[in-house]
Design a protein around this motif. Structure first.
Motif, PDB file in Angstrom:
ATOM      1  N   ARG A  41     -10.440  -6.452   0.992  1.00  0.00           N
ATOM      2  CA  ARG A  41     -10.014  -6.454  -0.404  1.00  0.00           C
ATOM      3  C   ARG A  41      -8.638  -5.818  -0.572  1.00  0.00           C
ATOM      4  NH1 ARG A  41     -15.803  -5.971  -1.240  1.00  0.00           N
ATOM      5  NH2 ARG A  41     -16.453  -7.255  -2.998  1.00  0.00           N
ATOM      6  N   GLU A  42      -8.035  -5.433   0.515  1.00  0.00           N
ATOM      7  CA  GLU A  42      -6.719  -4.827   0.432  1.00  0.00           C
ATOM      8  C   GLU A  42      -5.729  -5.831  -0.136  1.00  0.00           C
ATOM      9  OE1 GLU A  42      -3.330  -2.907   3.402  1.00  0.00           O
ATOM     10  OE2 GLU A  42      -5.225  -3.657   4.186  1.00  0.00           O
ATOM     11  N   ARG A  43      -4.848  -5.374  -1.017  1.00  0.00           N
ATOM     12  CA  ARG A  43      -3.809  -6.260  -1.522  1.00  0.00           C
ATOM     13  C   ARG A  43      -2.450  -5.631  -1.264  1.00  0.00           C
ATOM     14  NH1 ARG A  43      -1.088  -4.312  -5.783  1.00  0.00           N
ATOM     15  NH2 ARG A  43      -2.040  -3.432  -7.628  1.00  0.00           N
ATOM     16  N   PRO A  44      -1.409  -6.451  -1.131  1.00  0.00           N
ATOM     17  CA  PRO A  44      -0.090  -5.891  -0.873  1.00  0.00           C
ATOM     18  C   PRO A  44       0.469  -5.192  -2.101  1.00  0.00           C
ATOM     19  CG  PRO A  44       0.054  -8.242  -1.198  1.00  0.00           C
ATOM     20  CD  PRO A  44      -1.408  -7.903  -1.185  1.00  0.00           C
ATOM     21  N   ARG A  45       1.449  -4.388  -1.906  1.00  0.00           N
ATOM     22  CA  ARG A  45       2.112  -3.691  -2.996  1.00  0.00           C
ATOM     23  C   ARG A  45       2.848  -4.691  -3.873  1.00  0.00           C
ATOM     24  NH1 ARG A  45       4.536   1.126  -4.410  1.00  0.00           N
ATOM     25  NH2 ARG A  45       6.619   0.927  -5.317  1.00  0.00           N
ATOM     26  N   LEU A  46       2.758  -4.503  -5.182  1.00  0.00           N
ATOM     27  CA  LEU A  46       3.483  -5.338  -6.126  1.00  0.00           C
ATOM     28  C   LEU A  46       4.740  -4.586  -6.554  1.00  0.00           C
ATOM     29  CD1 LEU A  46       0.524  -6.634  -8.349  1.00  0.00           C
ATOM     30  CD2 LEU A  46       1.628  -7.786  -6.429  1.00  0.00           C
ATOM     31  N   ASP A  47       5.870  -4.962  -5.977  1.00  0.00           N
ATOM     32  CA  ASP A  47       7.121  -4.261  -6.268  1.00  0.00           C
ATOM     33  C   ASP A  47       7.450  -4.345  -7.754  1.00  0.00           C
ATOM     34  OD1 ASP A  47       7.555  -3.524  -3.640  1.00  0.00           O
ATOM     35  OD2 ASP A  47       8.606  -5.383  -3.160  1.00  0.00           O
ATOM     36  N   GLY A  48       7.907  -3.230  -8.289  1.00  0.00           N
ATOM     37  CA  GLY A  48       8.242  -3.166  -9.704  1.00  0.00           C
ATOM     38  C   GLY A  48       7.063  -2.816 -10.584  1.00  0.00           C
ATOM     39  N   TYR A  49       5.863  -2.915 -10.031  1.00  0.00           N
ATOM     40  CA  TYR A  49       4.658  -2.611 -10.795  1.00  0.00           C
ATOM     41  C   TYR A  49       3.945  -1.370 -10.268  1.00  0.00           C
ATOM     42  CZ  TYR A  49       4.894  -7.218 -13.080  1.00  0.00           C
ATOM     43  OH  TYR A  49       5.267  -8.312 -13.824  1.00  0.00           O
ATOM     44  N   ASP A  50       3.637  -1.351  -8.981  1.00  0.00           N
ATOM     45  CA  ASP A  50       2.881  -0.246  -8.403  1.00  0.00           C
ATOM     46  C   ASP A  50       3.733   1.013  -8.281  1.00  0.00           C
ATOM     47  OD1 ASP A  50       0.661  -1.832  -8.154  1.00  0.00           O
ATOM     48  OD2 ASP A  50       1.053  -2.377  -6.069  1.00  0.00           O
ATOM     49  N   MET A  51       3.059   2.157  -8.394  1.00  0.00           N
ATOM     50  CA  MET A  51       3.707   3.454  -8.159  1.00  0.00           C
ATOM     51  C   MET A  51       3.175   4.024  -6.858  1.00  0.00           C
ATOM     52  SD  MET A  51       3.685   5.484 -11.793  1.00  0.00           S
ATOM     53  CE  MET A  51       4.272   4.742 -13.316  1.00  0.00           C
ATOM     54  N   ASP A  52       4.078   4.420  -5.956  1.00  0.00           N
ATOM     55  CA  ASP A  52       3.606   5.075  -4.747  1.00  0.00           C
ATOM     56  C   ASP A  52       3.333   6.544  -5.053  1.00  0.00           C
ATOM     57  OD1 ASP A  52       6.077   6.402  -4.741  1.00  0.00           O
ATOM     58  OD2 ASP A  52       6.975   4.936  -3.392  1.00  0.00           O
ATOM     59  N   GLU A  53       2.833   7.278  -4.071  1.00  0.00           N
ATOM     60  CA  GLU A  53       2.417   8.665  -4.298  1.00  0.00           C
ATOM     61  C   GLU A  53       3.567   9.555  -4.733  1.00  0.00           C
ATOM     62  OE1 GLU A  53       0.285  10.256  -1.008  1.00  0.00           O
ATOM     63  OE2 GLU A  53      -1.310   8.751  -1.087  1.00  0.00           O
ATOM     64  N   SER A  54       4.752   9.341  -4.163  1.00  0.00           N
ATOM     65  CA  SER A  54       5.896  10.181  -4.517  1.00  0.00           C
ATOM     66  C   SER A  54       6.300   9.982  -5.974  1.00  0.00           C
ATOM     67  CB  SER A  54       7.082   9.882  -3.596  1.00  0.00           C
ATOM     68  OG  SER A  54       7.535   8.546  -3.760  1.00  0.00           O
TER      69      SER A  54
END
Length: 288
Positions: A41-54
């Motif tokens: 169920r892993e999905r790739p990061r959606l650039d511009g939408y997702d926030m990484d931990e930092s």
């Protein structure tokens, strides 16, 4: 000595595709349900939408605290704890809000030819993350400034509150009530224990609004800068008993159900399998 390369076909299920929903859906054979694919169920990061931990840490460190006004706190308590048993209404309300924001952007673009220049498409996108238990609805509408985030999501007009409570007193607790008095956004807390709203208005920088349905909310200038171009993204961190709303088929059916009268394209990020052949270093037996 002869040696040949054998190829293994590997099925990858971490790709995503945009699947546009309409009143008459045509299924794309490359789009498969995660459960049917029996895959990750892993999905790739959606650039511009997702926030990484930092980025999340920066938002936390720089947040500005606000208190909901008393009417919002009262309404949220009613909505969350006693009003609706059909929690799926949140999909209808958030899509409706997105459509309203798009209407406003379209109206302003009639008066200003350059209004849509940074984000010309008027549309709604929906994505989900099974592992994070989130569902997000993103529109390219008018967006909100910082002051509008505080005002629109932190207060409810006294007249609206009074009318809402009076309607409840008449016994009208149907699903139509929640959208009539400007309180539809708070239906998100029927299924979410945390809501994050990222918004960009042409007249301000991009900001992030966060609340966990208690008496407080927080607003922070987005450390990523302008990632939306214009518009609003609402991300719901689902409660354990609402995990069904990250299932692809469930989301697709609800969006179809509640978008019948929406005049803008609605796209759903879905998973698909991707076949990739990779060489397997398996030597053939030696021959004379």
């Amino acid at each position: 000595m002869l040696q040949s390369k054998r190829y293994l076909t590997i099925l990858l299920a971490i790709a995503v595709t945009l699947f546009t929903l309409s009143n008459a859906i045509t299924e794309d054979e490359s789009v498969v349900g995660l459960r049917d694919a029996n895959s990750s169920r892993e999905r790739p990061r959606l650039d511009g939408y997702d926030m990484d931990e930092s980025v999340q840490q920066q938002v936390e460190e720089k947040k500005e605290n606000f208190n909901f006004n008393a009417d919002v706190s009262r309404l949220m308590d009613i909505i969350i704890n006693s009003l609706y048993t059909k929690k799926e209404v949140f999909i209808r309300e958030l899509i409706s809000n997105a459509s309203d924001a798009l209407d406003k952007a379209r109206f302003l673009s009639v008066k200003d030819a350059d209004y849509l220049s940074k984000n010309p498409e008027l549309e709604i996108k929906i994505d989900f993350d099974y592992d994070a238990k989130t569902i997000s609805i993103t529109d390219s509408g008018i967006g909100m400034t910082k002051s509008e985030l505080v005002k629109n999501l932190g207060t409810v007009a006294k007249s609206g509150t009074t009318a809402f409570l009076e309607a409840m007193g008449t016994g009208d607790t149907g699903m139509s009530m929640i959208g009539q008095f400007g309180v539809g956004f708070y239906s998100a807390f029927l299924v979410a224990n945390k809501v994050v709203v990222t918004s960009k208005n042409n007249d301000d920088e991009q900001h992030v609004w966060t609340s966990t349905a208690d008496s407080k909310f927080f607003v922070t200038k987005d450390p990523r800068g302008d990632t939306l171009g214009r518009g609003t993204r609402v991300t719901l961190y689902l409660k354990d008993d609402a995990a069904e709303y990250v299932e692809e088929d469930k989301i697709k059916n609800l969006v179809k159900k509640y978008s019948e009268f929406i005049n803008y394209p609605i796209s759903l990020y879905t998973s698909k399998t991707v076949e990739e052949e990779v060489p397997a270093d398996t030597p053939e037996p030696e021959s004379d």
